[in-house]
Design a protein around this motif. Structure first.
Motif, PDB file in Angstrom:
ATOM      1  N   GLN A   4       3.593  40.766 -61.904  1.00  0.00           N
ATOM      2  CA  GLN A   4       2.957  42.282 -62.133  1.00  0.00           C
ATOM      3  C   GLN A   4       2.866  42.166 -63.699  1.00  0.00           C
ATOM      4  O   GLN A   4       1.925  42.624 -64.187  1.00  0.00           O
ATOM      5  N   ARG A   5       3.986  41.750 -64.277  1.00  0.00           N
ATOM      6  CA  ARG A   5       4.142  41.435 -65.779  1.00  0.00           C
ATOM      7  C   ARG A   5       3.023  40.695 -66.176  1.00  0.00           C
ATOM      8  O   ARG A   5       2.147  41.068 -67.477  1.00  0.00           O
ATOM      9  N   GLU A  47      -0.442  42.497 -66.101  1.00  0.00           N
ATOM     10  CA  GLU A  47      -0.284  43.395 -67.215  1.00  0.00           C
ATOM     11  C   GLU A  47      -1.066  42.955 -68.750  1.00  0.00           C
ATOM     12  O   GLU A  47      -1.733  43.441 -69.355  1.00  0.00           O
ATOM     13  N   HIS A  72      -5.117  40.717 -66.705  1.00  0.00           N
ATOM     14  CA  HIS A  72      -5.156  41.507 -65.187  1.00  0.00           C
ATOM     15  C   HIS A  72      -6.281  40.415 -64.422  1.00  0.00           C
ATOM     16  O   HIS A  72      -6.383  40.586 -63.304  1.00  0.00           O
TER      17      HIS A  72
END
Length: 469
Positions: free
Chosen positions: A95-96, A99, A102
């Motif tokens: 998920q990082r 971020e 994307h």
């Protein structure tokens, strides 16, 4: 510049798939310049290729500590977490990455993989509680495709394999882990569990004790160790009572042992067979048959249980069942002894399908000549047609049949040669004795003698006496 040179040499070896040399040069680069994130990232990639995911995780984490925007560092940290079975931590890493980028397709795919692993974990947890161990093995195999270095998944799979009776597979998995980590309490527990279920209880206890030394709060090892010691003690006490002839106590001890752990199939099979032996000594033959049946349900290769049950079937004249068990034994172990047991059962089965002349006369198989004569006299008078002349046609027919069978029985059992052939199971008709051709009345006359006829006359209500003419 020197650090960059080491890095370039490391890259060259990495491209050639010489990961050990690549590792050495990346280490030199780090030693020369310890604050460069990419050097740690590269060494992490090398360690991953060498299957050293725990060390790789440390390097990947150091790379993102030095540079939180290092995308490949986060990706490698996530991959290491996932390979080690920590899907939640892996998800946070991916998920990082998203971020920071994307559109990163690798992170998107790896995030899906992490979700898949989490789903398999949840299903396996529920299925383990349901004791659906096959399903758990399936889930762990799928999860290990994404988390090949996860000892936790491997141990759960091995434990379920042991509970399914697939001991060699379970041992193999546990041994692989112990080669990498000899102090792994879970792997030691699984090794002990396999030995415990294979009825090697003394060795199993050693592994459980070792596991508890490494992890004193290991609940499963503690329970298994307690069960193993209790089973061993009860079984030995039962064996001692049996040898001393205290069959009632032996029965109680074997019964108590059977209640300790229903999952220990091999030991329980032996306990059922032992209790069956006790029941046979107590002449509780049907109970003995039930115990032996339970033993072979648990272990269908247990020859001793088949032999014990077959003997009980012989003793209760259930010859077809005895033949079936002896056939199973002989197919498994073709010994002379087993062949003879099968042959004896087949003879008794053949004999059981003929008329039982001893039963017809109401005498024991060891009856003397005089006892056979007395029995014939009694039965012949009891079933003689003249005695039942006033009865219904149906009763007359039945008594005539019995009278004839009594004559047959006497003809065979009063002749030593015919009796010997009958006792040995030979077919009397094959020996030229057609029992349909003889006249029961002639045997009766010959036995009782007298110059003329004979009759039954009433001497009161329901009473008769026999009178020669």
């Amino acid at each position: 510049r020197e650090a960059e040179s080491f890095k370039e040499q490391g890259n060259a070896y990495y491209a050639k798939k010489d990961y050990n040399e690549a590792y050495n040069y990346y280490t030199k680069a780090i030693d020369t310049c310890p604050n460069n994130a990419s050097y740690y990232g590269n060494r992490a990639a090398t360690l991953m290729m060498l299957g050293r995911f725990r060390e790789a995780l440390g390097d990947a984490q150091q790379s993102v500590r030095l540079d939180d925007s290092f995308v490949r560092g986060h990706l490698r940290e996530g991959k290491c977490h996932l390979s080690l079975g920590n899907a939640m931590a892996a998800s946070r890493c991916f998920q990082r990455v998203l971020e920071l980028d994307h559109k990163n397709t690798q992170a998107q795919q790896e995030l899906k993989n992490a979700s898949t692993v989490l789903e398999y974990e949840k299903i396996a947890e529920v299925d383990f509680e349901k004791r659906d161990f096959r399903k758990v093995v399936f889930c762990m195999d799928r999860a290990l495709e994404f988390a090949p270095a996860c000892h936790r998944f491997k141990i759960l799979k091995a434990e379920c394999l042991a509970l399914l009776g697939r001991y060699s597979e379970a041992q193999s998995v546990a041994s692989d882990i112990l080669r990498m980590d000899s102090t792994n309490a879970d792997a030691l527990y699984v090794r002990g569990l396999c030995l415990y279920y294979e009825d090697c209880i003394e060795k199993a206890v050693q592994f459980f004790v070792q596991a508890l030394r490494m992890a004193p709060d290991h609940e499963k090892a503690c329970l298994a160790c307690r069960n193993a010691k209790a089973l061993k003690a009860k079984k030995e006490d039962g064996n001692k009572a049996f040898k001393e002839g205290n069959y009632k106590l032996a029965y109680e001890l074997y019964t108590e042992a059977l209640g300790i752990d229903p999952n220990n199939i091999k030991t329980n099979a032996k306990l059922y067979c032992n209790r069956g032996t006790v029941n046979s000594k107590l002449r509780k033959l049907e109970e003995a048959i039930d115990d032996c049946t339970n033993a072979v349900k648990l272990d269908d290769t247990y020859i001793k249980a088949y032999l014990r049950r077959a003997q009980c079937y012989m003793d209760t004249e259930q010859y077809e069942d005895a033949v079936r068990d002896y056939e199973k034994v002989y197919q498994t172990e073709k010994t002379k002894e087993h062949k003879q047991l099968l042959k004896n059962a087949q003879v008794e089965l053949k004999k059981s399908k003929r008329k039982d002349y001893y039963k017809i006369l109401g005498v024991d198989k060891n009856a003397s000549e005089d006892e056979i004569k007395k029995a014939y006299r009694k039965r012949a008078l009891m079933h003689h047609p003249d005695r039942h002349s006033g009865a219904s046609a149906e009763v007359q027919k039945e008594e005539e049949k019995k009278f004839k069978e009594v004559g047959e029985a006497f003809t065979i059992l009063s002749d030593p040669k015919k009796k010997a052939r009958y006792d040995s199971g030979q077919d009397l008709e094959e020996d030229g004795l057609n029992m349909g051709d003889f006249d029961a009345n002639n045997i009766f006359k010959a036995f009782f003698g007298g110059p003329g006829g004979f009759s039954f006359e009433a001497s009161g209500p329901g009473n008769f006496f026999f009178q020669f003419g």
